[in-house]
Write an enzyme that holds these catalytic residues in place. Structure first.
Site, PDB file in Angstrom:
ATOM      1  N   TYR A  77       0.854  -1.182   0.000  1.00 49.52           N
ATOM      2  CA  TYR A  77       0.000   0.000   0.000  1.00 49.52           C
ATOM      3  C   TYR A  77       0.895   1.239   0.000  1.00 49.52           C
ATOM      4  O   TYR A  77       1.463   1.620   1.025  1.00 49.52           O
ATOM      5  CB  TYR A  77      -0.915   0.039   1.222  1.00 49.52           C
ATOM      6  CG  TYR A  77      -2.005  -1.006   1.246  1.00 49.52           C
ATOM      7  CD1 TYR A  77      -2.295  -1.779   0.132  1.00 49.52           C
ATOM      8  CD2 TYR A  77      -2.760  -1.225   2.393  1.00 49.52           C
ATOM      9  CE1 TYR A  77      -3.303  -2.731   0.154  1.00 49.52           C
ATOM     10  CE2 TYR A  77      -3.770  -2.168   2.428  1.00 49.52           C
ATOM     11  CZ  TYR A  77      -4.034  -2.929   1.309  1.00 49.52           C
ATOM     12  OH  TYR A  77      -5.028  -3.875   1.344  1.00 49.52           O
ATOM     13  N   PHE A 231     -14.025  -4.933  -0.556  1.00 47.70           N
ATOM     14  CA  PHE A 231     -15.092  -4.457  -1.448  1.00 47.70           C
ATOM     15  C   PHE A 231     -16.458  -4.639  -0.771  1.00 47.70           C
ATOM     16  O   PHE A 231     -17.375  -5.234  -1.350  1.00 47.70           O
ATOM     17  CB  PHE A 231     -15.072  -5.196  -2.789  1.00 47.70           C
ATOM     18  CG  PHE A 231     -13.897  -4.899  -3.672  1.00 47.70           C
ATOM     19  CD1 PHE A 231     -13.079  -3.809  -3.440  1.00 47.70           C
ATOM     20  CD2 PHE A 231     -13.585  -5.733  -4.747  1.00 47.70           C
ATOM     21  CE1 PHE A 231     -11.990  -3.547  -4.249  1.00 47.70           C
ATOM     22  CE2 PHE A 231     -12.493  -5.477  -5.567  1.00 47.70           C
ATOM     23  CZ  PHE A 231     -11.693  -4.384  -5.312  1.00 47.70           C
ATOM     24  N   PRO A 232     -16.637  -4.150   0.461  1.00 47.22           N
ATOM     25  CA  PRO A 232     -17.895  -4.385   1.175  1.00 47.22           C
ATOM     26  C   PRO A 232     -19.087  -3.642   0.593  1.00 47.22           C
ATOM     27  O   PRO A 232     -20.222  -3.914   0.977  1.00 47.22           O
ATOM     28  CB  PRO A 232     -17.578  -3.873   2.588  1.00 47.22           C
ATOM     29  CG  PRO A 232     -16.550  -2.813   2.370  1.00 47.22           C
ATOM     30  CD  PRO A 232     -15.693  -3.336   1.249  1.00 47.22           C
ATOM     31  N   LEU A 233     -18.816  -2.732  -0.344  1.00 50.73           N
ATOM     32  CA  LEU A 233     -19.916  -2.006  -1.007  1.00 50.73           C
ATOM     33  C   LEU A 233     -20.090  -2.472  -2.444  1.00 50.73           C
ATOM     34  O   LEU A 233     -20.734  -1.806  -3.247  1.00 50.73           O
ATOM     35  CB  LEU A 233     -19.650  -0.503  -0.979  1.00 50.73           C
ATOM     36  CG  LEU A 233     -19.461   0.116   0.405  1.00 50.73           C
ATOM     37  CD1 LEU A 233     -19.217   1.616   0.289  1.00 50.73           C
ATOM     38  CD2 LEU A 233     -20.668  -0.165   1.294  1.00 50.73           C
ATOM     39  N   GLY A 234     -19.558  -3.635  -2.771  1.00 56.65           N
ATOM     40  CA  GLY A 234     -19.505  -4.041  -4.167  1.00 56.65           C
ATOM     41  C   GLY A 234     -18.208  -3.529  -4.756  1.00 56.65           C
ATOM     42  O   GLY A 234     -17.301  -3.099  -4.035  1.00 56.65           O
ATOM     43  N   PRO A 238     -15.511  -1.558 -13.420  1.00 59.70           N
ATOM     44  CA  PRO A 238     -16.637  -1.428 -14.346  1.00 59.70           C
ATOM     45  C   PRO A 238     -17.326  -2.765 -14.579  1.00 59.70           C
ATOM     46  O   PRO A 238     -16.675  -3.802 -14.709  1.00 59.70           O
ATOM     47  CB  PRO A 238     -15.971  -0.919 -15.631  1.00 59.70           C
ATOM     48  CG  PRO A 238     -14.712  -0.264 -15.179  1.00 59.70           C
ATOM     49  CD  PRO A 238     -14.245  -1.062 -13.990  1.00 59.70           C
TER      50      PRO A 238
END
Length: 319
Positions: A77, A231-234, A238
Site C-alpha cells: 500500500y 469491497f464491502p460495497l460491491g 466497471p
C-alpha cells in the site's frame, strides 16, 4: 508504533470498550484469539494523502478515537507509505491489532501491483512489513492468493503450490515473526486444505450484492475464523454491481436516515457474528460515517428485504 505483544487479558479491558476507553465501533468481535471492534479500518486509501502526511496521520488517530482497534494494511500500500504512517500514528497503549498481507508487491504497471507468490518472496515481504511497521512481530499476516475474485491470476513461476506457501508461513510463525496466518482472495477448497495450519481470518471480495462465497462465510463461522470482506460495497471495477445503487438499499437508507453505504455495511455486520469490517478511506468525515454504520439496527423486515437482493458477482481478471 503498533504493539506486537499479546493483547492484555480480557479481564483487563472491558469488551465494550477499546484500550483507550472508547466504545467499540460496531460492538465486540473476535479475531486471532482477542477481542476487537467489529468495525476496523483499511489503510489502502491512505497513500492518496501522500502529499499531506499530517492529514493522513490524523485519519489514523481519529480512527482510534472512534473506537477502531483493528487496522488492515500491506507493505504494497503506497510502497510502505501506509505502514510507515501506522508506525508513527499508532501507539503501543492503543492496543491496536495490525493485520498485514503478503503475496504481492508494488509495480509500475497499470494496476501498480504484481504477484509475489514464491516462498522466498513471501518471506521477504514479511521482513519488509516488520521493518516498515517497526515491530518484531506482525500480529496477523494474510497470504494473498490469486485463486478467486477480482484481481490478478497467477501464472508461470507465480503459480505456487499451497503447501509450499503454508510451509514458509508456518515457519515464519514458528520463528515469531508473525503471530497468526490468514488467507485472502481464496477459494473454499484452499481454505479447507489450510485449516490444519490454524487460519484465523479470511479476506475475500464480498458484499450484499456479491455473495457467491456464502458457503465460505459459514465455514469460517463454524471454525471460529474471522470473515473480513473487502469491497464491502460491491466493486468499483466497471461492470460489477454496487451496493449503493440497489433499490432496496436506497429505500432502507431513506427510511432509517442513513446513507446507502452505511446500510450496506450494517447488513454485513448483521449477517454473521464473525464478520469484521475494514472499510478504507482517506477522509475523516467518511471514516466517522463508516464507524457510525456499526450502530445501525436493522429490523427483521428490513433484513429480509436486503437478504433477498440477488448476488450478481462475476470474476474480473486484471492484467
Amino acid at each position: 508504533m503498533p504493539s506486537a505483544n499479546p493483547s492484555p487479558s480480557e479481564s483487563a479491558i472491558d469488551s465494550r470498550t477499546t484500550a483507550s476507553g472508547a466504545p467499540r465501533a460496531g460492538g465486540a468481535g473476535r479475531f486471532a484469539g482477542r477481542t476487537v471492534s467489529r468495525v476496523g479500518f483499511g489503510a489502502m486509501q491512505l497513500p492518496r494523502l501522500a502529499d499531506d502526511r499530517k492529514a493522513a496521520l490524523g485519519v489514523l488517530r481519529r480512527a482510534v478515537e472512534l473506537g477502531v482497534d483493528h487496522i488492515d494494511t500491506a507493505q504494497f500500500y503506497g510502497n510502505g507509505f501506509s505502514n510507515d504512517l501506522i508506525r508513527e500514528a499508532i501507539r503501543p497503549e492503543d492496543d491496536v491489532l495490525v493485520v498485514s498481507k503478503v503475496g504481492a508487491t508494488p509495480d509500475d504497471g497499470p494496476v501498480h501491483l504484481r504477484l509475489a507468490q514464491r516462498p522466498e518472496e513471501l518471506r521477504a515481504s514479511v521482513e519488509d512489513n516488520l521493518a516498515s511497521l517497526g515491530v518484531e512481530q506482525v500480529p496477523v499476516v494474510n497470504l494473498r492468493r490469486a485463486d478467486h475474485g477480482p484481481g490478478l491470476r497467477a501464472e508461470g513461476d507465480q503459480d505456487v503450490d499451497l503447501d509450499d506457501q503454508l510451509a514458509v508461513m508456518t515457519a515464519l510463525r514458528d520463528e515469531g515473526k508473525i503471530g497468526a496466518i490468514g488467507l485472502s482472495s481464496t477459494t473454499i477448497d484452499v481454505l479447507r486444505r489450510s485449516l490444519p495450519a490454524g487460519i484465523v481470518c479470511v479476506q475475500n471480495a464480498y458484499s450484499i450484492v456479491s455473495r457467491e462465497d456464502e458457503d465460505m462465510v459459514e465455514l469460517c463461522r463454524a471454525e471460529g475464523i474471522a470473515w473480513v470482506p473487502y469491497f464491502p460495497l460491491g466493486s468499483a471495477f466497471p461492470g460489477l454491481p454496487k451496493a449503493t445503487e440497489e433499490p432496496a438499499v436506497l429505500a432502507a437508507a431513506e427510511r432509517l436516515d442513513a446513507s446507502p453505504a452505511q446500510i450496506a455495511l450494517a447488513w454485513l455486520l448483521h449477517h454473521t457474528p464473525n464478520t469484521l469490517l475494514i472499510p478504507g478511506t482517506a477522509d475523516a468525515d467518511h471514516l466517522a460515517a463508516n464507524v457510525a454504520a456499526g450502530a445501525i439496527r436493522l429490523d427483521e423486515a428490513t433484513l429480509a428485504t436486503l437478504d433477498a437482493i440477488p448476488s450478481r458477482t462475476g470474476d474480473i481478471e486484471i492484467r
